[in-house]
Write a protein that holds these residues in place. Structure first.
Motif, mmCIF file in Angstrom:
data_model
loop_
_atom_site.group_PDB
_atom_site.id
_atom_site.type_symbol
_atom_site.label_atom_id
_atom_site.label_comp_id
_atom_site.label_asym_id
_atom_site.label_seq_id
_atom_site.Cartn_x
_atom_site.Cartn_y
_atom_site.Cartn_z
ATOM 1 N N PRO A 1 16.100 -2.028 -2.701
ATOM 2 C CA PRO A 1 14.735 -2.541 -2.528
ATOM 3 C C PRO A 1 14.621 -3.394 -1.258
ATOM 4 O O PRO A 1 15.591 -4.032 -0.840
ATOM 5 C CB PRO A 1 14.508 -3.403 -3.767
ATOM 6 N N ILE A 2 13.442 -3.406 -0.688
ATOM 7 C CA ILE A 2 13.163 -4.228 0.486
ATOM 8 C C ILE A 2 12.019 -5.156 0.113
ATOM 9 O O ILE A 2 10.983 -4.711 -0.395
ATOM 10 C CB ILE A 2 12.797 -3.354 1.708
ATOM 11 N N THR B 1 0.816 -1.212 0.000
ATOM 12 C CA THR B 1 0.000 0.000 0.000
ATOM 13 C C THR B 1 0.853 1.266 0.000
ATOM 14 O O THR B 1 0.321 2.356 -0.217
ATOM 15 C CB THR B 1 -0.920 0.056 1.233
ATOM 16 N N GLY B 2 2.157 1.114 0.310
ATOM 17 C CA GLY B 2 3.003 2.304 0.405
ATOM 18 C C GLY B 2 2.758 3.085 1.678
ATOM 19 O O GLY B 2 3.085 4.266 1.751
ATOM 20 N N ARG B 3 2.196 2.438 2.689
ATOM 21 C CA ARG B 3 1.899 3.117 3.967
ATOM 22 C C ARG B 3 2.751 2.524 5.073
ATOM 23 O O ARG B 3 2.782 1.311 5.267
ATOM 24 C CB ARG B 3 0.424 2.996 4.310
ATOM 25 N N LEU B 4 3.419 3.409 5.805
ATOM 26 C CA LEU B 4 4.255 3.017 6.930
ATOM 27 C C LEU B 4 3.782 3.761 8.166
ATOM 28 O O LEU B 4 3.618 4.981 8.133
ATOM 29 C CB LEU B 4 5.729 3.352 6.645
ATOM 30 N N ALA C 1 6.721 -1.336 -1.400
ATOM 31 C CA ALA C 1 6.697 -0.171 -2.298
ATOM 32 C C ALA C 1 6.702 1.122 -1.499
ATOM 33 O O ALA C 1 6.014 1.247 -0.480
ATOM 34 C CB ALA C 1 5.447 -0.233 -3.182
ATOM 35 N N ASP C 2 7.480 2.076 -1.980
ATOM 36 C CA ASP C 2 7.545 3.431 -1.418
ATOM 37 C C ASP C 2 7.973 3.480 0.050
ATOM 38 O O ASP C 2 7.762 4.487 0.727
ATOM 39 C CB ASP C 2 6.202 4.159 -1.576
#
Length: 123
Positions: free
Chosen positions: A75-76, A31-34, A86-87
Motif C-alpha cells: 500500500p502507498i 479518486t484512483g486516477r493517475l 487507492a488503485d
C-alpha cells in the motif's frame, strides 16, 4: 485545483508513505486516477477534497521508491494520515503499458519512466 508535492518517501512495515510539502485542510478522498506531467517529470495522483481536485505530484526523484512499492504491491499512503492512494498500482500498470515507445509524452519522459520502471524480463 490544489497541488501538493511529495518531499519524502519512507518505507514502513505496512507500506510506502509519501509525505508532502503541506497538510490538506480538508479530508482527501482518493479518486484512483493517475496522470503524467511530462513537462515536470512527475506522476500526478488525483484526490478529491469536498468537490475540489487536489493533485499530488510525485517527481522523478521518488520513482525508485514508488517502483519498489509497485513491484511488491505494498500500500502507498499520503503523509501520516494513512490516506491510501487507492488503485495506484492498477493505474501505474496501465500507464506503463501505454508509455512504452509512446513519444506523445516526449522522449525524455519515456526514457525517465523506462529507467525507473524497467520492464521485467522472463530471463
Amino acid at each position: 485545483m490544489d497541488v501538493m508535492n511529495v518531499k519524502v518517501a519512507r518505507h514502513k512495515e505496512d507500506g510506502l508513505y509519501l509525505e508532502t510539502d503541506r497538510n490538506p485542510e480538508q479530508p482527501l478522498i482518493p479518486t484512483g486516477r493517475l496522470l503524467a506531467d511530462s513537462d515536470n517529470f512527475a506522476l500526478v495522483y488525483i484526490f478529491d477534497s469536498e468537490g475540489v481536485f487536489v493533485q499530488v505530484h510525485i517527481s522523478e526523484g521518488f520513482w525508485p521508491e514508488l517502483n519498489k512499492s509497485h513491484l511488491e504491491r505494498t500500500p502507498i499512503y499520503l503523509d501520516t494520515s494513512s490516506v491510501e492512494f487507492a488503485d495506484i498500482h492498477e493505474e501505474l500498470d496501465m500507464f506503463l503499458d501505454i508509455i512504452q515507445g509512446n513519444n506523445n509524452y516526449g522522449p525524455e519522459m519515456v526514457s525517465a519512466v523506462e529507467k525507473h520502471f524497467p520492464i521485467p524480463t522472463d530471463n
